[in-house]
Enzyme design. Structure first.
Site, PDB file in Angstrom:
ATOM      1  N   TYR A  45       0.093   2.211 -27.351  1.00 27.41           N
ATOM      2  CA  TYR A  45      -1.006   2.846 -26.604  1.00 27.41           C
ATOM      3  C   TYR A  45      -1.530   4.019 -27.405  1.00 27.41           C
ATOM      4  CZ  TYR A  45      -3.281   5.354 -22.671  1.00 27.41           C
ATOM      5  OH  TYR A  45      -4.164   6.023 -21.867  1.00 27.41           O
TER       6      TYR A  45
ATOM      7  N   ARG B 200      -6.258  12.414 -25.590  1.00 24.23           N
ATOM      8  CA  ARG B 200      -5.262  13.051 -24.733  1.00 24.23           C
ATOM      9  C   ARG B 200      -4.047  13.536 -25.517  1.00 24.23           C
ATOM     10  NH1 ARG B 200      -5.882  12.319 -18.905  1.00 24.23           N
ATOM     11  NH2 ARG B 200      -3.886  13.371 -18.772  1.00 24.23           N
TER      12      ARG B 200
ATOM     13  N   LYS C 151      -3.000  -1.041 -26.569  1.00 26.82           N
ATOM     14  CA  LYS C 151      -4.066  -0.507 -25.721  1.00 26.82           C
ATOM     15  C   LYS C 151      -4.793   0.530 -26.567  1.00 26.82           C
ATOM     16  CE  LYS C 151      -4.894   2.257 -21.543  1.00 26.82           C
ATOM     17  NZ  LYS C 151      -4.267   2.977 -20.392  1.00 26.82           N
TER      18      LYS C 151
ATOM     19  N   ILE D  23      -7.114  -2.354 -19.901  1.00 23.44           N
ATOM     20  CA  ILE D  23      -6.165  -1.628 -19.057  1.00 23.44           C
ATOM     21  C   ILE D  23      -6.954  -0.452 -18.494  1.00 23.44           C
ATOM     22  CG2 ILE D  23      -4.003  -0.341 -18.970  1.00 23.44           C
ATOM     23  CD1 ILE D  23      -2.955  -2.155 -21.184  1.00 23.44           C
TER      24      ILE D  23
END
Length: 292
Positions: free
Chosen positions: A133, A138, A161, A203
């Site tokens: 991911y 972030r 992802k 997702i």
């Protein structure tokens, strides 16, 4: 097994701030009835950073139990500490999940060789399929395509992802990895184009609020049916962007409460309730999507 519209599920809390398992069961059933293709339990949208390890494992196991084999369940196992990620992974080994999703180590800013060793250590702790991911907005840590290619050689690392929103990343990773390596968008705003260009699904945060529309969107996109997919996506564009007016999952949890899928938008500190200045903006986005 893994394709289409996969929800990055919110974790419902009661008014005391405890996990509300009755609401969690209702939420799982809501998504199955609306056509969601898979569930990520306790990812970052599920507030993994403020759940204790015991809560984390229990929520994942409960989601698996509630789903009862009807759709795939992916358990979050990420951490900025490799030893902690390995521990979570080992504890999820008997949970019944179909795969695990591990975010890049946040805050630490490891070099690419550190990311390789991190993900190898996690993958070696289990036989369950692992999904990388990448969300540098972030984490402040970017998993580069060449690193993804190296990690794709690990037998149980099956996909990624990719949440940069940069569609050129898709073509770069596709060129470097085998055709069976799974590619999921983690950016709702560019998810449609991601799938039309060869991605396997999204997702999704938006899926929490508009699961039926997201399911239909993904079905058309994966079939290469641009026109009906774009028609659906036009209804969702405002949600895709406005669900990030404050830090995720503040806005999406407020919206899920507004549509009645959970009773409140309770969060844990340091996250706080959505600012009232954004209420009408999000209500308008939900009306555009015809979910309110």
């Amino acid at each position: 097994m893994f394709s289409g519209s996969i929800v990055a599920l919110v974790t419902p809390f009661n008014d005391n701030g405890d996990v509300d398992y009755q609401q969690l069961e209702q939420l799982v059933e809501f998504h199955i009835q609306q056509g969601t293709d898979g569930i990520v339990a306790v990812g970052t949208t599920g507030e993994s950073t403020t759940l204790s390890h015991d809560e984390h494992i229990k929520v994942v196991k409960q989601v698996v139990s509630f789903v009862n084999g009807r759709i795939p369940v992916i358990g979050g196992n990420g951490s900025n500490s490799t030893s902690e990620a390995v521990e979570l992974t080992k504890r999820l080994n008997d949970s019944g999940v179909d795969a695990m999703l591990g975010v890049t180590p946040y805050y630490n800013k490891p070099p690419q060789r550190g990311l390789i060793e991190h993900y190898k250590a996690v993958a070696n702790a289990t036989d369950i399929p692992q999904i990388l991911y990448n969300v540098p907005g972030r984490t402040q840590c970017d998993l580069l395509p060449e690193t993804v290619a190296e990690l794709s050689k690990v037998k149980n690392i099956i996909g990624i992802k990719e949440a940069t929103g940069n569609l050129s990343r898709l073509s770069e990773i596709k060129a470097l990895c085998d055709n069976n390596f799974l590619l999921f968008s983690g950016d709702d705003d560019t998810g449609l184009e991601f799938m039309l260009q060869g991605g396997h699904g999204v997702i999704s945060v938006t899926n929490n609020v508009a699961p039926k529309l997201m399911s239909d969107l993904c079905r058309h996109a994966l079939a290469g049916e641009r026109e009906p997919a774009e028609q659906i996506n036009s209804k969702l564009k405002s949600l895709h962007s406005h669900l990030f007016v404050e830090a995720n999952p503040i806005p999406v949890k407020w919206c899920v409460a507004q549509i009645g899928a959970i009773s409140n938008g309770q969060l844990r500190l340091p996250l706080v309730e959505l600012s009232s200045e954004y209420h009408e903006l999000l209500n308008s986005a939900m009306r555009e999507a015809q979910v309110l």
